[in-house]
Design a protein around this motif. Structure first.
Motif, PDB file in Angstrom:
ATOM      1  N   ARG A   1       0.837  -1.201   0.000  1.00  0.00           N
ATOM      2  CA  ARG A   1       0.000   0.000   0.000  1.00  0.00           C
ATOM      3  C   ARG A   1       0.871   1.250   0.000  1.00  0.00           C
ATOM      4  N   ASP A   2       0.370   2.256  -0.714  1.00  0.00           N
ATOM      5  CA  ASP A   2       1.045   3.544  -0.776  1.00  0.00           C
ATOM      6  C   ASP A   2      -0.017   4.617  -0.915  1.00  0.00           C
ATOM      7  N   SER A   3       0.368   5.859  -0.730  1.00  0.00           N
ATOM      8  CA  SER A   3      -0.525   6.984  -0.989  1.00  0.00           C
ATOM      9  C   SER A   3      -0.026   7.716  -2.223  1.00  0.00           C
TER      10      SER A   3
ATOM     11  N   THR B   1      -2.207  -6.238  -9.887  1.00  0.00           N
ATOM     12  CA  THR B   1      -3.388  -5.375  -9.839  1.00  0.00           C
ATOM     13  C   THR B   1      -3.036  -4.117  -9.053  1.00  0.00           C
ATOM     14  N   ALA B   2      -3.778  -3.050  -9.305  1.00  0.00           N
ATOM     15  CA  ALA B   2      -3.668  -1.816  -8.529  1.00  0.00           C
ATOM     16  C   ALA B   2      -5.082  -1.369  -8.189  1.00  0.00           C
TER      17      ALA B   2
ATOM     18  N   GLU C   1       4.381   1.131 -13.261  1.00  0.00           N
ATOM     19  CA  GLU C   1       4.183   2.581 -13.199  1.00  0.00           C
ATOM     20  C   GLU C   1       2.720   2.845 -12.861  1.00  0.00           C
ATOM     21  N   VAL C   2       2.478   3.528 -11.767  1.00  0.00           N
ATOM     22  CA  VAL C   2       1.122   3.804 -11.288  1.00  0.00           C
ATOM     23  C   VAL C   2       0.896   5.308 -11.317  1.00  0.00           C
TER      24      VAL C   2
ATOM     25  N   ASP D   1      -5.216   6.358  -1.108  1.00  0.00           N
ATOM     26  CA  ASP D   1      -4.546   5.083  -0.880  1.00  0.00           C
ATOM     27  C   ASP D   1      -4.710   4.181  -2.090  1.00  0.00           C
ATOM     28  N   VAL D   2      -3.601   3.584  -2.513  1.00  0.00           N
ATOM     29  CA  VAL D   2      -3.611   2.633  -3.628  1.00  0.00           C
ATOM     30  C   VAL D   2      -2.910   1.362  -3.140  1.00  0.00           C
ATOM     31  N   THR D   3      -3.499   0.205  -3.486  1.00  0.00           N
ATOM     32  CA  THR D   3      -2.962  -1.082  -3.048  1.00  0.00           C
ATOM     33  C   THR D   3      -2.545  -1.906  -4.258  1.00  0.00           C
ATOM     34  N   LEU D   4      -1.312  -2.379  -4.256  1.00  0.00           N
ATOM     35  CA  LEU D   4      -0.807  -3.250  -5.311  1.00  0.00           C
ATOM     36  C   LEU D   4      -0.885  -4.696  -4.841  1.00  0.00           C
TER      37      LEU D   4
END
Length: 453
Positions: free
Chosen positions: A257-259, A281-282, A357-358, A374-377
């Motif tokens: 997880r990242d912001s 997945t993202a 690359e997101v 918040d984005v979860t890979l």
């Protein structure tokens, strides 16, 4: 601290103090001052341990990160005027709208060669169109195109890095681009008339891959698993993505997880060995407070191979509820994939770091609020690592990324933590020594500090 040579002095309440009481008071003052200094140092170091990184503290998307030692170079309008690029060296250049630049590379007759360009559109907030693109070609002395690849901005019509590569392959079945000599890397930019007409930055790289010692299969494998696995389980771990290929944060299988801020692009790398297959997945989290709105291409997920060639991409819309972008099932990494007619399979030809690359559209901020999201890979790696091809020379590394931002931060964190402990222990030791000497020292007979000092 030196003692003043007077035998008594007046204190705040008007009473008189002797030289001995003055010395004892001074010692107590020094002890308290030492304690305050130790506490202040510890406080500063503890603040460093918990403070956020500068990029997020500033609240702004990070600019694209070029590697250390990158060399500035200007492309030429004519092929013979183009500067000569050295292998495994990073270069920085610029290209104007409708620009066409030439660079020279000298190729031998025993290695495959790859040239790549990462285009960084700008400035932030620039207006872009679907067809704004970058094209990379490799040509021989006769003007024959060995290979080319075009990358467009696509549906994510806002500034975010895009990359393309082209290669010279040595094959018995080919009649062109097989001889050694000077070749020409050509970088072209196509711009829509309505797009912001600013310069785009370029990161250029040229790498070689030796041929194999013995001839192997010349057809791509088939029949690989195409069913997507179940999503990884467990609580996501937080890691902050890099701002380019060169500081991409290394991830392994699992949930991460990242912001990400609207308009920002984050880079991650996933090491893949021969025979391994990646599923990625993202997912974008929902917002806390319901709000009407819809962004068509809100979240973009792109996968690049170690040579910075596009493998696959996906996007997801956003309406304030959780959404997910998933890459199509990819072929396992295999040397023979280069013989596949499909670009998505052909690109899975190297072992090494594959780059995710997101990007998050700035329109998300305009519609739902300009705050981090918040984005979860979700990453799954299938297959046991296999032995790779028997190269006739050193295997290529394509400029693998330096330690990621998070790795560097953790090293700094460890160093600061060790330093904090050392300072505190040393400080406490000094404090204890001062106190013991105070207790052991006889009453002062003259002026200044005790004789034991």
């Amino acid at each position: 601290m030196r003692a003043r040579h007077n035998r008594s002095w007046t204190v705040a309440d008007g009473s008189r103090a002797t030289a001995g009481s003055r010395s004892r008071a001074a010692a107590r003052s020094r002890t308290r001052a030492a304690g305050r200094r130790i506490g202040a140092v510890a406080g500063v170091l503890c603040a460093l341990l918990v403070s956020p990184g500068p990029a997020h503290a500033a609240g702004q998307p990070q600019p694209y990160r070029y590697p250390g030692g990158v060399q500035d170079v200007a492309g030429a309008a004519k092929n013979t005027d183009g500067p000569v690029l050295k292998p495994d060296t990073a270069y920085r250049s610029v290209i104007k709208p409708q620009g066409k630049l030439y660079f020279q590379v000298v190729l031998d007759g025993t290695s495959d060669a790859y040239v790549s360009a990462v285009a960084v559109p700008g400035p932030p907030g620039a207006k872009l169109a679907y067809g704004d693109s970058i094209k990379v070609s490799l040509q021989n002395a006769d003007g024959d195109t060995c290979d080319s690849q075009r990358r467009s901005i696509g549906s994510a019509q806002y500034p975010h890095p895009i990359a393309a590569y082209a290669y010279r392959a040595l094959r018995r079945s080919l009649s062109t681009c097989q001889e050694p000599g000077t070749y020409y890397m050509v970088v072209e930019r196509e711009s829509d008339a309505a797009s912001t007409p600013g310069d785009w930055s370029l990161e250029l790289r040229y790498s070689t891959e030796p041929t194999t010692k013995t001839a192997g299969p010349s057809t791509a494998p088939s029949g690989w698993p195409s069913a997507s696995p179940a999503a990884p389980t467990g609580a996501p771990q937080r890691r902050h993505g890099g701002s380019g290929f060169n500081d991409a944060t290394a991830l392994s299988e699992g949930q991460w997880r990242d912001s990400i801020r609207p308009g920002e692009t984050l880079f991650f790398s996933v090491p893949l060995d021969w025979g391994q297959q990646l599923f990625a997945t993202a997912g974008l989290d929902s917002i806390a407070t319901a709000k009407d709105g819809y962004v068509g291409s809100a979240l973009s997920l792109q996968l690049y191979n170690p040579g910075r060639g596009l493998v696959s991409g996906a996007s997801a819309p956003y309406d304030g509820k959780q959404k997910e972008a998933a890459l199509e099932p990819l072929a396992p990494v295999a040397y023979e994939n280069r013989y596949a007619p499909a670009d998505q399979v052909s690109a899975m030809r190297f072992s090494g770091p594959y780059y995710l690359e997101v990007s998050l559209s700035p329109e998300v901020g305009q519609t739902f609020g300009d705050t981090p999201y918040d984005v979860t890979l979700g990453l799954t790696v299938r297959g046991q690592a296999k032995s790779g091809p028997a190269y006739a020379g050193r295997a290529p590394d394509f400029g693998a990324p330096a330690p990621s931002a998070d790795d560097s931060a953790m090293k700094l964190l460890a160093a600061v933590a060790i330093g904090t402990g050392t300072v505190l222990v040393a400080g406490l030791g000094v404090w204890t020594l001062v106190a013991r000497r105070r207790a052991a020292a006889p009453a002062p007979q003259g002026f200044g500090p005790p004789a034991a000092w």
